[in-house]
Write an enzyme that holds these catalytic residues in place. Structure first.
Site, PDB file in Angstrom:
ATOM      1  N   ASN A 171       0.814  -1.212   0.000  1.00 21.23           N
ATOM      2  CA  ASN A 171       0.000   0.000   0.000  1.00 21.23           C
ATOM      3  C   ASN A 171       0.849   1.265   0.000  1.00 21.23           C
ATOM      4  OD1 ASN A 171      -2.440  -1.323  -0.052  1.00 21.23           O
ATOM      5  ND2 ASN A 171      -2.618  -1.446   2.174  1.00 21.23           N
ATOM      6  N   ARG A 179       9.201 -11.287  -3.763  1.00 20.93           N
ATOM      7  CA  ARG A 179       9.591 -12.442  -4.569  1.00 20.93           C
ATOM      8  C   ARG A 179      10.204 -12.090  -5.919  1.00 20.93           C
ATOM      9  NH1 ARG A 179       4.701 -13.894  -2.197  1.00 20.93           N
ATOM     10  NH2 ARG A 179       4.810 -15.739  -0.845  1.00 20.93           N
ATOM     11  N   THR A 188       9.790  -2.155   3.018  1.00 20.76           N
ATOM     12  CA  THR A 188       9.428  -3.504   3.417  1.00 20.76           C
ATOM     13  C   THR A 188       9.376  -3.594   4.944  1.00 20.76           C
ATOM     14  OG1 THR A 188      11.666  -4.417   3.714  1.00 20.76           O
ATOM     15  CG2 THR A 188      10.816  -4.286   1.454  1.00 20.76           C
ATOM     16  N   ALA A 223       5.473   7.979  11.078  1.00 19.32           N
ATOM     17  CA  ALA A 223       5.091   8.103   9.661  1.00 19.32           C
ATOM     18  C   ALA A 223       5.754   9.340   9.068  1.00 19.32           C
ATOM     19  CB  ALA A 223       3.576   8.117   9.506  1.00 19.32           C
ATOM     20  N   LEU A 243       5.618  12.472  10.307  1.00 17.64           N
ATOM     21  CA  LEU A 243       5.893  13.552  11.263  1.00 17.64           C
ATOM     22  C   LEU A 243       7.406  13.781  11.384  1.00 17.64           C
ATOM     23  CD1 LEU A 243       3.362  12.656  14.112  1.00 17.64           C
ATOM     24  CD2 LEU A 243       3.140  14.408  12.336  1.00 17.64           C
ATOM     25  N   ASP A 272       6.344  -2.902  18.752  1.00 13.78           N
ATOM     26  CA  ASP A 272       6.551  -1.845  17.759  1.00 13.78           C
ATOM     27  C   ASP A 272       6.877  -0.520  18.453  1.00 13.78           C
ATOM     28  OD1 ASP A 272       6.428  -0.889  14.961  1.00 13.78           O
ATOM     29  OD2 ASP A 272       4.709   0.258  15.692  1.00 13.78           O
ATOM     30  N   LYS A 289      10.349   1.717  18.372  1.00 14.40           N
ATOM     31  CA  LYS A 289      10.339   3.143  18.029  1.00 14.40           C
ATOM     32  C   LYS A 289      11.037   3.978  19.100  1.00 14.40           C
ATOM     33  CE  LYS A 289       6.097   3.024  15.243  1.00 14.40           C
ATOM     34  NZ  LYS A 289       4.663   3.392  15.169  1.00 14.40           N
TER      35      LYS A 289
END
Length: 828
Positions: free
Chosen positions: A472, A503, A551, A607, A609, A674, A678
């Site tokens: 996305n 792949r 990725t 993201a 920011l 996560d 961060k």
């Protein structure tokens, strides 16, 4: 198929099949012979160390049946010219010069060969010097070409002997035994006769070493091909053998946008179109020479220019390339020229003179030609019969060379502006359209060349872009790329050249149109192995290469050290590398710094920011950060902003999953890992050496639900309701709310770091956010009483893609001022 070279001393039963077979009779089928031709210049063979390096290059790059062409070692040709001059002058220094040269050649042989192998070579050298002594008793001037040929003959015999002793069956050929040219002025090759002659000389399954620079004329007399003629010899041999590739191993690692000895800021041209290379050689490029490319037009061989002093660095390719290579520009110059002006040079007569004297440039409609200074007498004699006035003016020239340069109005305008303060006699377009030539009444100075080069090539640095990850966010990034390329000046020479999914991969070195990226990928992408990625990317033909890693792959992040080692820049939304074990992370930082590779990762946290930018700016400005805290997860922000007890937590979680707010397995969000990564990334960016284990992490998933399948977890998600209900109720009793918060602090040299579910007052800055927002609070020496707050959407494909575009623009701005060191050993 030719066989790969292996050391000659290995027993025969240990060799690959068909390798290093005994010498066979010459074959008639030359199409199956030389796969490649490798030429080594004098500087590449100048010493024992240099020749050992050449042996290593041959072992790694040659096969049996390939051909090696050699120049005389080091300054040998200069020494022979000096001996010739001393002999014609009857100088007292003659015998001293001869003895010095003999000692130098014998020292090379003795330093490279064993006692049993060296004797034939030293004997041959003694015989050559005995022959020289005879010539000196007669008339040395009658043997000039033979004298100058000694250097190449010694070089070929020595290299063949060393290869035969250490590597594989090898032998030397004197080019005078096969190469026939019309004379030593034009050096036009008799291709059929010379090719047939060479056919009789070649042996199968051996490595052939051939002398460069020397030949014989059609009368059978020895002659030379002119200074730097060994390059010409190599391409002639390639034409005779239909070789696929020719590599010129020299003392500089490629062809540059100007003479790097004069212009330190010149750029390597990684790929040069064939017609442009020919024009560069004609107009003074110090690596390419006018005749070198002519033979390759017969067979279409690929030409490479590489450095024997730095053989692992990709050099320059000359061939047929697309629009990116065609946009490159170079600036060349030539001094010691003459402008010839005569009415007899107008029209057809001027065209004849242009061709006969191989004029550099001119305008036959105005009766003007530019020639070499040495041609003045010949041109005067040619024009004398016409009885018209002739004017010779000493001039120099400066040229801009590039594909269809004379048709590119912006290039011509820029060139004229750069010469505005210079007195210019004329500006000519090349007859081949690939150059614009200015004729100057004074010698071209280093200052002028640098000034014009800067003005003409200032926008020419080309940056390749590879996008890894086509989900996305990757799709959104590529969708916005065409607009960014148009809108942001720093991106005007950025070219999308690679796409990778998990792949498949697609590399198109002449560029992929961003608008057609996914269509091209679907049609042409090929399966790949991840261990092949770096090897493919390392051989890119661009000034810089940027990989945008979108990725979530830990395996891809482990390629970063290799990418940095090749000077490849990384923009990463991938958190794995930046949160890697401390030793690995520090190694990546060191490699990036050592190889001047950029590593930007603003989207790893927040993201789009600018939290990374803010921390980096404070650090670079001299501030010291003491606390970092906030809500770093868009998913957990959404969950706890919506969780008010009116809806049970399990239902809210499934709603978030259905909307795509959580990871496919919501436990990944609830685990806190996560957020933990961060916080580690930000703490490291703030200058603290932390590991992941240094940050305590509250996992919001009960132990009983962590190891079961996703389907079972979703079925039993109601087991989350009671624990969260209790935490919420306890907070509400104190007029508080619950939020998942990351906190880092450093006091008196001690660090503390944790991520956990906290109860916060409703007035807290973290208590009231727009769902999915992130918030970051930074306390520093400059921001103590009133901390720095950065707040905004911390997730979403649009903002993350925007953050990647911000990093790309920032990287390209930094790279625009980056200068590469020219790896120059001294061009002959």
């Amino acid at each position: 198929m030719s066989s790969t070279l292996v050391p000659a001393h290995l027993p025969q039963d240990s060799l690959p099949e068909n390798n290093l077979a005994q010498n066979k009779q010459p074959q008639n089928n030359l199409a199956k012979r030389a796969v490649e031709v490798h030429k080594f210049g004098g500087s590449s063979l100048a010493s024992i160390e240099c020749i050992n390096r050449v042996i290593d290059i041959i072992q790694r790059n040659c096969q049996l049946d390939d051909i090696v062409v050699v120049s005389a070692s080091g300054d040998t040709t200069d020494d022979l010219i000096e001996i010739f001059q001393l002999a014609t002058e009857n100088s007292d220094q003659l015998h001293q010069a001869i003895d010095a040269l003999k000692q130098k050649q014998q020292a090379l042989a003795k330093g490279l060969l064993s006692d049993s192998s060296v004797e034939p070579l030293t004997t041959a050298i003694e015989q050559d010097f005995a022959l020289l002594a005879k010539w000196l008793q007669l008339d040395i001037r009658a043997h000039e070409a033979e004298l100058l040929a000694f250097g190449e003959v010694w070089s070929a015999k020595l290299l063949a002997a060393v290869l035969a002793e250490r590597v594989c069956p090898s032998y030397a050929i004197d080019a005078r035994e096969f190469l026939v040219v019309d004379n030593d002025v034009n050096c036009q090759v008799d291709y059929k006769l010379s090719r047939d002659n060479l056919q009789q000389q070649l042996n199968s399954q051996q490595l052939t070493v051939i002398t460069g620079y020397i030949a014989r004329d059609n009368q059978g007399f020895p002659c030379t091909l002119g200074r730097n003629g060994s390059d010409y010899s190599a391409t002639i041999v390639a034409a005779f053998t239909d070789a696929q590739n020719v590599t010129l191993w020299t003392d500089v690692d490629g062809i540059y946008s100007a003479d790097p000895r004069v212009v330190p800021l010149s750029r390597k041209l990684h790929r040069v179109p064939r017609t442009v290379a020919k024009e560069l050689g004609r107009l003074g490029n110090p690596v390419l020479h006018a005749k070198t490319l002519q033979p390759l037009e017969r067979v279409g061989s690929h030409l490479h220019v590489a450095s024997s002093f730095d053989p692992l660095t990709p050099g320059t390719e000359v061939g047929d390339f697309g629009h990116i290579a065609q946009r490159e520009l170079s600036v060349t110059y030539l001094n010691d020229l003459l402008l010839v002006q005569s009415p007899s040079l107008i029209g057809q007569q001027g065209q004849s003179a242009f061709e006969q004297f191989n004029a550099i440039t001119g305008d036959i409609s105005a009766g003007e030609l530019v020639i070499q200074l040495s041609q003045q007498k010949a041109v005067s004699e040619w024009l004398a019969s016409y009885g018209t006035e002739i004017k010779f003016t000493p001039v120099s020239l400066m040229a801009v060379v590039g594909h269809q340069a004379s048709k590119r109005a912006n290039v011509k305008a820029r060139f004229k502006r750069a010469l505005k303060q210079q007195k210019t006699i004329a500006i000519y377009n090349s007859l081949h359209l690939d150059s614009i030539v200015a004729v100057l009444p004074q010698a071209c100075s280093a200052e002028l060349l640098n000034s014009v080069h800067q003005a003409v090539t200032k926008d020419a640095k080309h940056i390749g872009l590879v996008v890894a990850g086509l989900g996305n966010i990757g799709e959104q990034f590529l969708a916005g790329l065409p607009t960014q390329l148009e809108r942001v000046k720093a991106l005007e020479n950025v070219h999308l050249v690679g796409l990778l999914s998990s792949r498949k991969s697609l590399y198109q070195l002449d560029g992929i149109e961003p608008e057609q990226a996914f269509t091209c990928f679907e049609q042409s992408a090929q399966p790949y192995q991840i261990d092949q990625v770096v090897e493919q990317l390392a051989n890119h033909p661009y000034d810089e290469l940027i990989v945008v890693d979108i990725t979530p792959s830990e395996a891809f992040s482990k390629l970063y050290p290799q990418l940095f080692s090749h000077g490849i820049h990384v923009i990463g939304a991938n958190k794995w590398a930046a949160s890697a074990p401390l030793a690995d992370y520090q190694e990546m930082l060191d490699l990036a710094q050592q190889h001047q590779a950029l590593w930007l990762g603003n989207t790893t946290v927040g993201a789009g920011l600018p939290i990374n930018y803010a921390i980096d700016d404070l650090q670079q400005s001299g501030d010291r950060i003491v606390e970092i805290s906030g809500i770093f997860s868009g998913t957990l922000s959404w969950l706890f902003e919506h969780y008010d007890g009116k809806q049970d937590f399990a239902s809210l979680l499934k709603e978030a999953l259905a909307q795509g707010i959580t990871e496919p397995d919501p436990r990944e969000d609830l685990s806190g890992r996560d957020v933990q990564r961060k916080l580690l990334i930000l703490a490291r960016l703030a200058g603290f050496s932390l590991s992941l284990d240094d940050i305590s992490c509250e996992n919001l998933v009960p132990e009983s639900l962590r190891s079961i399948s996703l389907a079972e977890f979703l079925e039993r998600a109601k087991e989350l309701n009671e624990p969260f209900s209790q935490r919420l109720h306890a907070a509400q009793q104190q007029s508080q709310c619950i939020r998942y918060v990351a906190r880092f602090g450093a006091t008196a040299g001690q660090c503390r770091a944790e991520v956990s579910l906290e109860a916060l007052p409703l007035s807290d800055a973290f208590a009231s956010l727009t769902p999915c927002d992130n918030i970051f609070k930074i306390v520093s020496e400059w921001y103590q009483e009133n901390p720095l707050i950065i707040r905004g959407p911390g997730a979403g494909r649009e903002v993350t893609a925007g953050g990647l575009h911000s990093d790309l623009a920032n990287a390209c701005k930094q790279l625009s001022s980056k200068q590469h060191q020219v790896k120059l050993k001294g061009i002959n």
